[in-house]
Design an enzyme around this catalytic site. Structure first.
Site, PDB file in Angstrom:
ATOM      1  N   GLY A 179      39.731  36.061  41.165  1.00 57.26           N
ATOM      2  CA  GLY A 179      40.087  37.451  40.593  1.00 57.26           C
ATOM      3  C   GLY A 179      40.287  37.149  39.332  1.00 57.26           C
ATOM      4  O   GLY A 179      40.931  36.251  38.713  1.00 57.26           O
TER       5      GLY A 179
ATOM      6  N   CYS B 204      34.885  43.330  47.578  1.00 54.04           N
ATOM      7  CA  CYS B 204      35.290  42.398  46.915  1.00 54.04           C
ATOM      8  C   CYS B 204      36.713  42.403  47.298  1.00 54.04           C
ATOM      9  O   CYS B 204      37.223  42.976  48.258  1.00 54.04           O
ATOM     10  CB  CYS B 204      34.825  42.003  45.541  1.00 54.04           C
TER      11      CYS B 204
ATOM     12  N   ASP C 239      35.535  42.661  36.013  1.00 54.05           N
ATOM     13  CA  ASP C 239      35.489  41.498  35.709  1.00 54.05           C
ATOM     14  C   ASP C 239      35.408  41.593  34.142  1.00 54.05           C
ATOM     15  O   ASP C 239      35.849  40.803  33.384  1.00 54.05           O
ATOM     16  CB  ASP C 239      34.362  40.295  36.149  1.00 54.05           C
TER      17      ASP C 239
ATOM     18  N   LYS D  69      31.964  42.257  40.878  1.00 54.14           N
ATOM     19  CA  LYS D  69      31.302  41.632  42.003  1.00 54.14           C
ATOM     20  C   LYS D  69      29.864  42.148  42.456  1.00 54.14           C
ATOM     21  O   LYS D  69      29.772  43.374  42.459  1.00 54.14           O
ATOM     22  CB  LYS D  69      32.295  41.646  43.332  1.00 54.14           C
TER      23      LYS D  69
HETATM   24  O1  LIG Z   1      41.562  41.013  38.639  1.00 50.87           O
HETATM   25  P1  LIG Z   1      41.239  41.558  39.989  1.00 50.87           P
HETATM   26  O2  LIG Z   1      41.354  43.197  39.849  1.00 50.87           O
HETATM   27  O3  LIG Z   1      41.820  40.686  40.862  1.00 50.87           O
HETATM   28  O4  LIG Z   1      39.671  41.278  40.421  1.00 50.87           O
HETATM   29  C1  LIG Z   1      38.479  41.571  39.709  1.00 50.87           C
HETATM   30  C2  LIG Z   1      37.239  41.045  40.013  1.00 50.87           C
HETATM   31  O5  LIG Z   1      37.363  39.552  40.198  1.00 50.87           O
HETATM   32  C3  LIG Z   1      36.736  39.057  41.232  1.00 50.87           C
HETATM   33  O6  LIG Z   1      35.762  38.131  41.019  1.00 50.87           O
HETATM   34  P2  LIG Z   1      35.714  36.654  41.688  1.00 50.87           P
HETATM   35  O7  LIG Z   1      36.235  36.993  43.088  1.00 50.87           O
HETATM   36  O8  LIG Z   1      36.531  35.839  41.075  1.00 50.87           O
HETATM   37  O9  LIG Z   1      34.370  36.192  41.433  1.00 50.87           O
HETATM   38  C4  LIG Z   1      36.019  40.483  41.808  1.00 50.87           C
HETATM   39  O10 LIG Z   1      34.776  40.636  41.142  1.00 50.87           O
HETATM   40  C5  LIG Z   1      36.985  41.356  41.566  1.00 50.87           C
HETATM   41  O11 LIG Z   1      36.512  42.722  41.583  1.00 50.87           O
END
Ligand SMILES: O=P(O)(O)OC[C@H]1O[C@H](OP(=O)(O)O)[C@H](O)[C@@H]1O
Length: 323
Positions: free
Chosen positions: A17, A126, A195, A206
């Site tokens: 995240g 996601c 992201d 995502k």
């Molecule tokens: O900062 P928050 O809002 O929590 O997340 C933002 C984004 O980060 C995540 O990436 P991954 O699962 O780490 O590849 C997803 O793409 C999600 O939408």
């Protein structure tokens, strides 16, 4: 946890995240500084911290929250005159980043909830803390809402999302990513996280987000992106592209099957780019904005002059400075 352990957990997605990666990286830097002996040598301390920052920066390439957060913490450390000053600045900046990041999420949740009408059905993709924050706040306000959540192959982050929704007693429908277009007629709006956001207002999120936005556009449903201001990528002003992370093939196809298919290539890009035209608004802690105001956010909220950006850019090219 040591800095190397944090880096490994980010790389292997035990810490994931975009916002959480940034907060954990910053607190790893802060804790790492505490493990270094006090020598009175400011340059040596700064060198060691730059090295540590470099390790964290090398973990995952796409979420710009990571380099932005590290830059926010390290920029004044670099010019400290004494080791003690460098240590103090690092501690203060790290704490300030973590605090402001959490405050930003609260503000986004409050604003986002205003955009979720009572009785609406929201699709999300996601597992975004920012997006889920809005949904949970709408529920907390007593709104009667439902959520449609995708599976999110290959990492299945959708399972984390449906667990949170279920724990909060929000009626939820869960489906495979390829059913997005079929589901579009059953929902009212889309809320996702980000992201990275580029200077032209495109949102990197995502993989699958761009298809959702395209389908939402076709079905005339609003697409809301929720993103703290440190998800905006200032170096896109200089033409730098956001690198889309490609993860291991065996996250998609097990090695033993791949070994029997020598003519098959597996691709595993984990993010995609949604053009600004498919996004109705970006909700940040600074307000709900049209995507085309991305440049303004970069200038006003990230606070980096073009000169500094140019230096970073040149530094990155020669490998001597901030990535
Ligand atoms: O900062 P928050 O809002 O929590 O997340 C933002 C984004 O980060 C995540 O990436 P991954 O699962 O780490 O590849 C997803 O793409 C999600 O939408």
């Amino acid at each position: 946890m040591t800095l190397l352990q944090t880096a490994e957990q980010i790389q292997t997605m035990q810490i994931r995240g975009a916002g959480k990666i940034a907060r954990e990286a910053v607190s790893a830097l802060r804790d790492h500084a505490e493990t270094l002996p006090h020598t009175g040598d400011a340059a040596a301390f700064i060198r060691e911290m730059e090295h540590a920052a470099g390790i964290l920066l090398g973990t995952r390439p796409t979420a710009v929250s990571l380099p932005n957060a590290i830059q926010m913490v390290m920029r004044d450390v670099r010019t400290a005159r004494t080791e003690e000053a460098a240590r103090r600045i690092l501690r203060e900046k790290a704490d300030a980043f973590i605090w402001s990041s959490r405050t930003a999420l609260d503000r986004i949740a409050a604003m986002g909830a205003n955009h979720i009408p009572d009785g609406s059905v929201v699709m999300t993709h996601c597992n975004s803390k920012a997006a889920l924050g809005c949904i949970l706040e709408a529920k907390r306000q007593g709104k009667n809402i439902e959520v449609y959540a995708t599976e999110v192959r290959p990492w299945n982050q959708g399972r984390l999302t449906i667990k949170t929704l279920n724990d909060n007693e929000i009626p939820t429908t869960y489906f495979v990513d390829s059913a997005v277009r079929s589901m579009m007629k059953e929902i009212d709006l889309v809320i996702v996280g980000a992201d990275a956001i580029t200077v032209n207002g495109a949102v990197v999120n995502k993989v699958g987000t761009s298809q959702i936005a395209l389908c939402a556009n076709e079905a005339r449903k609003n697409v809301i992106v929720t993103a703290e201001t440190y998800k905006f990528a200032p170096r896109t002003i200089l033409g730098e592209l956001i690198q889309i992370e490609e993860r291991a093939q065996n996250e998609v196809l097990p090695d033993e099957i791949a070994a029997t298919l020598p003519f098959v290539r597996v691709k595993n890009p984990v993010f995609d780019v949604t053009p600004a035209d498919y996004i109705d608004m970006i909700i940040t802690e600074a307000g709900a904005l049209p995507p085309h105001l991305a440049y303004t956010i970069m200038r006003e909220y990230l606070g980096w002059g073009l000169d500094e950006l140019q230096n970073q850019f040149l530094g990155a090219r020669t490998g001597t400075e901030f990535r």
